[in-house]
Design an enzyme around this catalytic site. Structure first.
Site, PDB file in Angstrom:
ATOM      1  N   ARG A 152     -32.418 -15.197 -20.749  1.00  0.00           N
ATOM      2  CA  ARG A 152     -31.799 -16.170 -19.957  1.00  0.00           C
ATOM      3  C   ARG A 152     -30.879 -15.690 -18.884  1.00  0.00           C
ATOM      4  O   ARG A 152     -30.646 -16.368 -17.563  1.00  0.00           O
ATOM      5  CB  ARG A 152     -31.125 -17.129 -20.767  1.00  0.00           C
ATOM      6  CG  ARG A 152     -29.863 -16.369 -21.384  1.00  0.00           C
ATOM      7  CD  ARG A 152     -29.098 -17.183 -22.447  1.00  0.00           C
ATOM      8  NE  ARG A 152     -29.924 -16.970 -23.611  1.00  0.00           N
ATOM      9  CZ  ARG A 152     -29.809 -17.651 -24.864  1.00  0.00           C
ATOM     10  NH1 ARG A 152     -28.806 -18.376 -25.191  1.00  0.00           N
ATOM     11  NH2 ARG A 152     -30.701 -17.600 -25.797  1.00  0.00           N
TER      12      ARG A 152
ATOM     13  N   LYS B 236     -32.693  -5.488 -32.204  1.00  0.00           N
ATOM     14  CA  LYS B 236     -33.536  -6.155 -32.775  1.00  0.00           C
ATOM     15  C   LYS B 236     -33.650  -5.300 -34.454  1.00  0.00           C
ATOM     16  O   LYS B 236     -34.363  -4.475 -34.238  1.00  0.00           O
ATOM     17  CB  LYS B 236     -34.754  -6.569 -32.581  1.00  0.00           C
ATOM     18  CG  LYS B 236     -34.555  -7.798 -31.333  1.00  0.00           C
ATOM     19  CD  LYS B 236     -35.977  -7.897 -30.821  1.00  0.00           C
ATOM     20  CE  LYS B 236     -36.135  -8.860 -29.618  1.00  0.00           C
ATOM     21  NZ  LYS B 236     -35.504 -10.198 -29.810  1.00  0.00           N
TER      22      LYS B 236
END
Length: 526
Positions: free
Chosen positions: A383, A306
């Site tokens: 996920r 990030k």
């Protein structure tokens, strides 16, 4: 309620032991003018602020109170332009009277959420003035059914409890909350309402526990510590909750390659797969449910680290907000003990870090249902952990599953910071969960599961990729999760990336706990 995280792992930071917050709630039908204590707060609708030609209140409750105060209340409300809008309040210091302070708090049009805000506003005033004893009443109660009065009292109590809570475990100095008792006046009394208030208190202990988990930094709340906290819940409510914690080797035996791919980089803080199971005291089970929470105790993004403005890497301790909601709900359910329902609380806890053993872009993972996933972005890791958790949940023989995850920035872009997105193929389950959220005072919005978008999730070398790019990102994430849910099981996904955290308060919100508890209780036979 306060609790202590098991141990610190880095930086010599140890959370302080905080005594549980204890507020005594009582529902009474007392006359406002006769109540004695530190703060008497009256919730007023905009219409309650109407005045006659003599600038006196028309509302009978406000008129009587104002007469006792020699007209000060009407005068102050005019001077401060207090019109009863949500967020407005005016508080008078009144030496020599039964109440040291009398306040008016705006309720606007009287929407359900405004009663929770009333409790929060009074909690804030009580903290500021170090009040011990507080009373809360409404200027308008005529026309409210007994059920509405009870729901309103419950919402006020919830706002009061969560509003009083302040997480001070990581401060060198802190004040203890002064508030000891809250009287709710004019909304009924008796055992039914007392039971409702007790239920509210039990839900709020779960909400506060969820807040504490999310607030705890990643150097304190590791996957192992999260598992310890789950075991503590099972130990506290051992009559109805049992715990099973799987280590990495046990997860390998269950072929959880998708989850373990994410966890591989964090050998210093290894993965822990958490499974709590609630069984009702009488043993009869009519419905089996699973609550699955994303449990990334820190998310660096992996090799797709990030970076750049807005990436919020410094806030990525909140990437386990889904697991906090699930464990907060477990804590509340352990106290409420609903009949006729079995609940599985499941969290695939790990970190998403960068190391020589870490998952690389382009790697192919094999999930526990045999499906293969090409990793085209290591920052779409939540996920991947949920995939194996959902397969595991289905294998418990459940009828319905809700998963909660701080899954996509796309959902925050779509719905903003206060609303969670929900996705499900089941209209019935969507209706159930939305109804529970409305009672809980949490905002959900159903988004479409557009099957045609699955085209962007196809891989040239595996069954699927793990992200389909920027467009419709929260939808493609939900379609990905659907690949790991048995078609016979009703399933709903909550993307709570927005409401998990309050930028204004710089703290966790406890989002999700109240809705989950409400939903479980509605599915019980009690």
């Amino acid at each position: 309620m306060a609790h202590s995280i098991a141990r610190a792992t880095l930086g010599l930071t140890h959370p302080a032991q905080i005594d549980p917050l204890k507020i005594s709630f009582a529902a009474k039908e007392s006359d406002l003018a006769e109540w004695k204590g530190d703060i008497l707060a009256v919730g007023v609708l905009e219409k309650d602020m109407a005045k006659d030609e003599s600038s006196k209140f028309v509302n009978s409750i406000l008129k009587k109170l104002d007469a006792q105060l020699g007209g000060l209340l009407a005068e102050a409300s005019s001077e401060e332009d207090f019109t009863g809008k949500v967020g407005q309040s005016t508080i008078l210091r009144l030496p020599g009277l039964g109440s040291k302070r009398v306040g008016l708090v705006g309720l606007g049009k009287g929407l359900p959420a405004s009663y929770r805000s009333l409790g929060e506003a009074v909690a804030s005033a009580a903290k500021a003035s170090q009040a011990n004893n507080v009373a809360i009443a409404l200027a308008s109660v005529e026309g409210l059914s007994a059920e509405s009065k009870h729901s309103t009292a419950s919402a006020i109590a919830a706002g009061m409890m969560t509003g009083t809570f302040e997480d001070t475990r990581f401060r060198s100095e802190s004040k203890k909350p002064s508030i000891k008792s809250v009287d709710i006046l004019g909304l009924g009394s008796g055992p039914e309402l007392e039971k409702k208030l007790k239920y509210t208190e039990e839900v709020c202990t779960g909400v506060i526990f969820g807040k504490e988990l999310v607030n705890a930094p990643a150097n304190v709340l590791t996957p192992g510590v999260l598992a310890e906290e789950a075991k503590k819940i099972a130990s506290l409510y051992s009559d109805v909750i049992s715990a099973k914690i799987l280590d990495v080797e046990q997860c390998k035996e269950l072929k959880m390659g998708s989850y373990l791919g994410v966890a591989a980089a964090a050998s210093e803080n290894p993965a822990h797969f958490i499974h709590l199971c609630y069984k009702p005291p009488n043993g009869t089970v009519k419905s089996k449910l699973a609550l699955v929470g994303k449990g990334l105790t820190f998310d660096s993004g992996g090799y797709n680290i990030k970076t750049g403005p807005g990436c919020s890497i410094e806030l990525m301790k909140f990437d386990m907000g889904g697991s906090a909601a699930v464990l907060g709900a477990a804590k509340a359910i352990g106290q409420i003990k609903p009949a006729g329902v079995e609940v599985h609380f499941i969290v695939a806890a790990c970190e998403n870090m960068i190391s020589g053993t870490g998952m690389r872009p382009g790697d192919i993972l094999t999930a526990s249902n045999g499906k293969t996933i090409e990793v085209n972005n290591t920052d779409a890791e939540g996920r991947l952990t949920l995939a194996d958790a959902l397969v595991y949940a289905c294998n418990q023989g459940v009828d319905k599953i809700i998963d909660l995850a701080t899954l996509t920035g796309a959902c925050v872009v779509a719905l903003g910071p206060s609303i969670a997105g929900i996705f499900t193929p089941s209209d019935d389950l969507a209706k159930e969960v939305v109804e529970a959220s409305e009672i809980a005072g949490e905002k959900l919005w159903r988004l479409p599961m557009e099957e045609s978008y699955w085209e962007s999730m196809k891989s040239g070398v595996a069954d699927m990729v793990n992200t389909g790019g920027r467009q419709g990102g929260s939808i493609t994430a939900a379609l990905f999760l659907k690949q790991f849910v048995d078609e016979k099981v009703e399933w709903l996904h909550i993307d709570m990336a927005g409401p998990v955290w309050s930028d204004k308060k710089k703290a966790a919100t406890g989002f999700g706990v109240s809705t989950l508890v409400e939903w479980v209780v509605k599915n019980s036979s009690s």
